[in-house]
Structure formats: C-alpha cells, structure tokens
Design a protein around this motif. Structure first.
Motif, PDB file in Angstrom:
ATOM      1  N   THR A 136       0.790  -1.089   0.231  1.00  0.00           N
ATOM      2  CA  THR A 136       0.115  -0.043   0.058  1.00  0.00           C
ATOM      3  C   THR A 136       0.855   1.264  -0.083  1.00  0.00           C
ATOM      4  N   VAL A 137       1.857   1.348   0.722  1.00  0.00           N
ATOM      5  CA  VAL A 137       2.771   2.488   1.045  1.00  0.00           C
ATOM      6  C   VAL A 137       3.522   2.636  -0.389  1.00  0.00           C
ATOM      7  N   ILE A 138       4.014   1.685  -0.978  1.00  0.00           N
ATOM      8  CA  ILE A 138       4.616   1.948  -2.281  1.00  0.00           C
ATOM      9  C   ILE A 138       3.833   2.107  -3.554  1.00  0.00           C
ATOM     10  N   GLY A 139       2.565   2.012  -3.377  1.00  0.00           N
ATOM     11  CA  GLY A 139       1.812   1.936  -4.487  1.00  0.00           C
ATOM     12  C   GLY A 139       0.998   3.452  -4.197  1.00  0.00           C
ATOM     13  N   TYR A 140       0.823   3.821  -2.975  1.00  0.00           N
ATOM     14  CA  TYR A 140      -0.019   5.062  -2.766  1.00  0.00           C
ATOM     15  C   TYR A 140       0.536   6.284  -2.126  1.00  0.00           C
ATOM     16  N   PHE A 141       1.857   6.186  -1.742  1.00  0.00           N
ATOM     17  CA  PHE A 141       2.370   7.194  -0.856  1.00  0.00           C
ATOM     18  C   PHE A 141       3.724   7.690  -1.148  1.00  0.00           C
ATOM     19  N   LEU A 142       4.754   6.574  -1.403  1.00  0.00           N
ATOM     20  CA  LEU A 142       6.004   6.634  -1.423  1.00  0.00           C
ATOM     21  C   LEU A 142       6.806   7.259  -2.812  1.00  0.00           C
ATOM     22  N   PRO A 143       6.244   6.767  -3.846  1.00  0.00           N
ATOM     23  CA  PRO A 143       7.100   7.331  -5.202  1.00  0.00           C
ATOM     24  C   PRO A 143       7.419   8.826  -5.209  1.00  0.00           C
ATOM     25  N   VAL A 144       6.324   9.728  -4.958  1.00  0.00           N
ATOM     26  CA  VAL A 144       6.488  11.103  -4.951  1.00  0.00           C
ATOM     27  C   VAL A 144       7.725  11.696  -4.177  1.00  0.00           C
ATOM     28  N   HIS A 145       7.631  10.958  -2.864  1.00  0.00           N
ATOM     29  CA  HIS A 145       8.676  11.403  -1.745  1.00  0.00           C
ATOM     30  C   HIS A 145       9.847  10.832  -2.240  1.00  0.00           C
ATOM     31  N   LEU A 146       9.979   9.672  -2.840  1.00  0.00           N
ATOM     32  CA  LEU A 146      11.362   9.186  -3.326  1.00  0.00           C
ATOM     33  C   LEU A 146      12.025  10.202  -4.352  1.00  0.00           C
ATOM     34  N   GLU A 147      11.099  10.906  -5.283  1.00  0.00           N
ATOM     35  CA  GLU A 147      11.656  11.609  -6.509  1.00  0.00           C
ATOM     36  C   GLU A 147      11.941  13.069  -5.762  1.00  0.00           C
ATOM     37  N   ARG A 148      11.331  13.523  -4.743  1.00  0.00           N
ATOM     38  CA  ARG A 148      11.732  14.511  -4.172  1.00  0.00           C
ATOM     39  C   ARG A 148      12.989  14.526  -3.304  1.00  0.00           C
ATOM     40  N   LEU A 149      13.076  13.535  -2.715  1.00  0.00           N
ATOM     41  CA  LEU A 149      14.320  13.304  -2.100  1.00  0.00           C
ATOM     42  C   LEU A 149      15.449  12.965  -2.738  1.00  0.00           C
ATOM     43  N   ALA A 150      15.318  12.398  -4.036  1.00  0.00           N
ATOM     44  CA  ALA A 150      16.391  12.477  -4.915  1.00  0.00           C
ATOM     45  C   ALA A 150      17.069  13.776  -5.442  1.00  0.00           C
ATOM     46  N   ARG A 151      16.148  14.627  -5.203  1.00  0.00           N
ATOM     47  CA  ARG A 151      16.515  16.038  -5.935  1.00  0.00           C
ATOM     48  C   ARG A 151      17.034  16.841  -4.621  1.00  0.00           C
ATOM     49  N   ALA A 152      16.650  16.506  -3.554  1.00  0.00           N
ATOM     50  CA  ALA A 152      17.091  17.251  -2.526  1.00  0.00           C
ATOM     51  C   ALA A 152      18.501  16.554  -1.802  1.00  0.00           C
ATOM     52  N   GLN A 153      18.824  15.377  -1.966  1.00  0.00           N
ATOM     53  CA  GLN A 153      19.958  14.691  -1.760  1.00  0.00           C
ATOM     54  C   GLN A 153      20.495  13.800  -2.937  1.00  0.00           C
ATOM     55  N   PRO A 154      20.937  14.337  -3.916  1.00  0.00           N
ATOM     56  CA  PRO A 154      21.428  13.573  -5.413  1.00  0.00           C
ATOM     57  C   PRO A 154      22.394  12.551  -4.660  1.00  0.00           C
ATOM     58  N   GLY A 155      23.129  12.594  -3.820  1.00  0.00           N
ATOM     59  CA  GLY A 155      24.222  11.822  -3.239  1.00  0.00           C
ATOM     60  C   GLY A 155      23.788  10.482  -2.937  1.00  0.00           C
ATOM     61  N   LEU A 156      22.472  10.428  -2.494  1.00  0.00           N
ATOM     62  CA  LEU A 156      21.964   9.022  -1.875  1.00  0.00           C
ATOM     63  C   LEU A 156      21.783   8.057  -2.969  1.00  0.00           C
ATOM     64  N   ASP A 157      22.118   6.971  -2.546  1.00  0.00           N
ATOM     65  CA  ASP A 157      22.144   5.682  -3.577  1.00  0.00           C
ATOM     66  C   ASP A 157      20.935   4.965  -2.961  1.00  0.00           C
ATOM     67  N   VAL A 158      19.693   5.066  -3.284  1.00  0.00           N
ATOM     68  CA  VAL A 158      18.830   4.323  -2.606  1.00  0.00           C
ATOM     69  C   VAL A 158      18.349   3.177  -3.361  1.00  0.00           C
ATOM     70  N   THR A 159      18.171   2.053  -2.487  1.00  0.00           N
ATOM     71  CA  THR A 159      17.497   0.835  -2.873  1.00  0.00           C
ATOM     72  C   THR A 159      16.384   0.649  -2.396  1.00  0.00           C
ATOM     73  N   ILE A 160      15.494   0.266  -3.066  1.00  0.00           N
ATOM     74  CA  ILE A 160      13.919   0.036  -2.340  1.00  0.00           C
ATOM     75  C   ILE A 160      13.504  -1.229  -2.626  1.00  0.00           C
ATOM     76  N   HIS A 161      12.869  -1.954  -1.745  1.00  0.00           N
ATOM     77  CA  HIS A 161      12.235  -3.361  -1.976  1.00  0.00           C
ATOM     78  C   HIS A 161      10.901  -3.485  -1.493  1.00  0.00           C
ATOM     79  N   GLU A 162      10.001  -3.896  -2.138  1.00  0.00           N
ATOM     80  CA  GLU A 162       8.504  -4.249  -1.684  1.00  0.00           C
ATOM     81  C   GLU A 162       8.542  -5.387  -1.016  1.00  0.00           C
ATOM     82  N   MET A 163       7.976  -5.426   0.512  1.00  0.00           N
ATOM     83  CA  MET A 163       7.771  -6.536   1.129  1.00  0.00           C
ATOM     84  C   MET A 163       6.476  -6.746   2.123  1.00  0.00           C
TER      85      MET A 163
END
Length: 303
Positions: free
Chosen positions: A100-127
C-alpha cells in the motif's frame, strides 16, 4: 479576483475530509470562512468544485482536476519555504515498503528526496510486514516505510507520519447514501468486498469484532483495483482509507464515500527501524526529509 494559498488549503481540507465542518475543525477556523473561501475559489475557476448535499461535499470532475493542481502548488510552496542550506549527504540506503505504501504514498517522496539529496544511492524493496521486520532486525534493511499501526515488535521503533481516515465506499445511488447516519450494523446488511493485502482483512475484523456483527463478504482480494471495480459496479461495499480512494473505477464508474458513525481507526503510515540502531548519515537524511514534511507542526515522537 485572484486566489491565494488560504483558498487552496481550505479547498484541499474540504476535499480530503468531505465536510466543511470537519475541515473547519482541522484548520481551526469557522465554517463560514471555509464556505466563503470555496465559493470565492469557484468564482475564480469558473466552475463548481463540489457537489453539495446533506451527506457532505463531493468533488465534481472539475474539482478532481483542480485538486491535483492544488496539491502540486502547495507542495512547491512547501518545498520553497523549507529550503535550507544543509549538508548534502552521500551513501547507500536500503529501504523497504509495504504494498500500500509503495503504491499510494512513497514514489513522489522518493523523487523529491532524490532532488534534495542527489548523493543518496537508494535501493527499495517491496515486502510484507513480516519480511520487513525480519530484514530490519537482521540488518538487511536500513529503514522502512510501512503501516505503523501493524507494527508491534518491541525490538522495532516507529514514527507515524500521517493517519489516513477509513470510510465506507459505495457505488453511486446506493441506499446507504440516503441514511442520515451509517454504522457497521447498516454495512452488515449489504454484500462486502474485503481487501486482504497488508493485513487489511485482519485490521478490519478488529474493529468489526466489538459490534458482534460480521460483514457479508462476497469476495476477498489483494487487489485494490478489484475492490474499486466491484464496488463501483454495485457488487458490494467496502471500508478503506482515504489514501487508496479514487472516485472512479477503471471502467469510469463513480464511487462515493460515507463517514461511519462507528469508530474505524485510521490507517497509520510511518517510518520503522531497529530500536537502538545507530543512524547513518543516509538514514538520518531520509528520516529528516519526512519529519520536515509531516512532523514539523504535529509532534510525532518515536515509539
């Protein structure tokens, strides 16, 4: 006449809560102030944004389109107001999230975080929750975004970011829409579509149990879209959170929301990590991003 941020905030609160009275309470203003702001906004836009009825305020199609734009405007303003010259962080971060979180909440925040912190190498798993808990305790996952209302392991700490209200979903012209007050006893008289993903069925039965009644389940499914289509096509009703609500099914049929007289707890979404873990700079940057957006004025200490 032009509109301002106050108009947008009042409009969004009313759209999310479905009633001017509830929006006024949430915003700590008078109902007349909310009503006036919405009328002014509709005058500027040149279209009705809500269908008004004794049940509350339902978005029109124009309102749905405007809501999307309003979210974008408020988000951009929020980002502009929160610009801080802080250190950029680099490093790897492994996060996990439930369906539910990855489908309806998280993606937009991952995009904003990537712009704010481009040095972060984020790996995400659905579990599912059980694997998230196991991964956090074993150190394979640094931090998770999950339904914190489902987390009970004492070895884990969590911080709730938001609570998404649960309401009854019905098709248009359903008899329950004509009731002045709708409780679970009323819902029990109608076919029910039960969502099972992310322990939704288990959670539902927790708030059904005290009533001594059971929903008349005609389908159990892990698909939110299947639930949406079943309800929109008149094959049952359901109770789900605002986060996953959309007013139209894939077939273009309308769904309505009804506030419940009985208490259905909100779906809490937040961060989860292993209690006592030493936060890396990457983990801290991730947590700080969400804290700035959701907890700056609402508190929200870890538990």
């Amino acid at each position: 006449m032009s509109f301002n941020l106050r108009h947008l905030k009042y409009f969004v609160a009313t759209a999310e809560l479905g009633q001017v009275s509830r929006a006024a309470i949430e915003l700590s203003v008078s109902q007349s102030a909310v009503t006036a702001a919405i009328k002014e906004l509709e005058g500027v836009v040149g279209a009705a944004l809500f269908q008004r009825s004794a049940k509350g305020m339902a978005l029109t199609r124009a309102g749905q389109r405007f809501l999307s734009s309003a979210y974008e405007i408020l988000t951009k303003v929020e980002e502009a107001m929160q610009v801080r010259e802080g250190p950029e962080v680099s490093g790897r971060l492994t996060i996990a999230a439930t369906y539910t979180v990855i489908g309806y909440f998280l993606p937009v925040h991952l995009e904003r975080l990537a712009r704010a912190q481009p040095g972060l190498d984020v790996t995400i798993h659905e579990m599912p929750r059980e694997l998230i808990e196991e991964g956090l305790l074993a150190g394979r996952v640094d931090i998770a975004v999950a339904l914190t209302s489902n987390i009970s392991n004492p070895e884990l700490a969590s911080q709730t970011l938001l609570g998404s209200q649960r309401r009854l979903w019905t098709p248009s012209r359903h008899p329950l829409l004509e009731r002045g007050s709708v409780g679970l006893a009323d819902v029990a008289e109608h076919p029910y579509v039960m969502l099972t993903v992310d322990e939704a069925a288990h959670t539902a039965m927790r708030y059904w149990a005290p009533t001594g009644r059971q929903p008349r389940i005609v389908l159990r499914t892990s698909s939110v879209e299947a639930v949406r289509s079943m309800v929109a096509n008149g094959l049952g009703v359901t109770i789900l959170s605002d986060m996953v609500y959309r007013p139209w099914s894939l077939e273009g049929r309308r769904l309505e929301q009804v506030n419940l007289a009985d208490a259905a707890p909100p779906m809490d979404v937040g961060l989860v990590w292993r209690r006592g873990v030493e936060f890396t700079p990457a983990m801290k940057a991730f947590r700080d991003y969400f804290a700035a957006r959701f907890l700056a004025s609402a508190g929200g200490a870890p538990r």
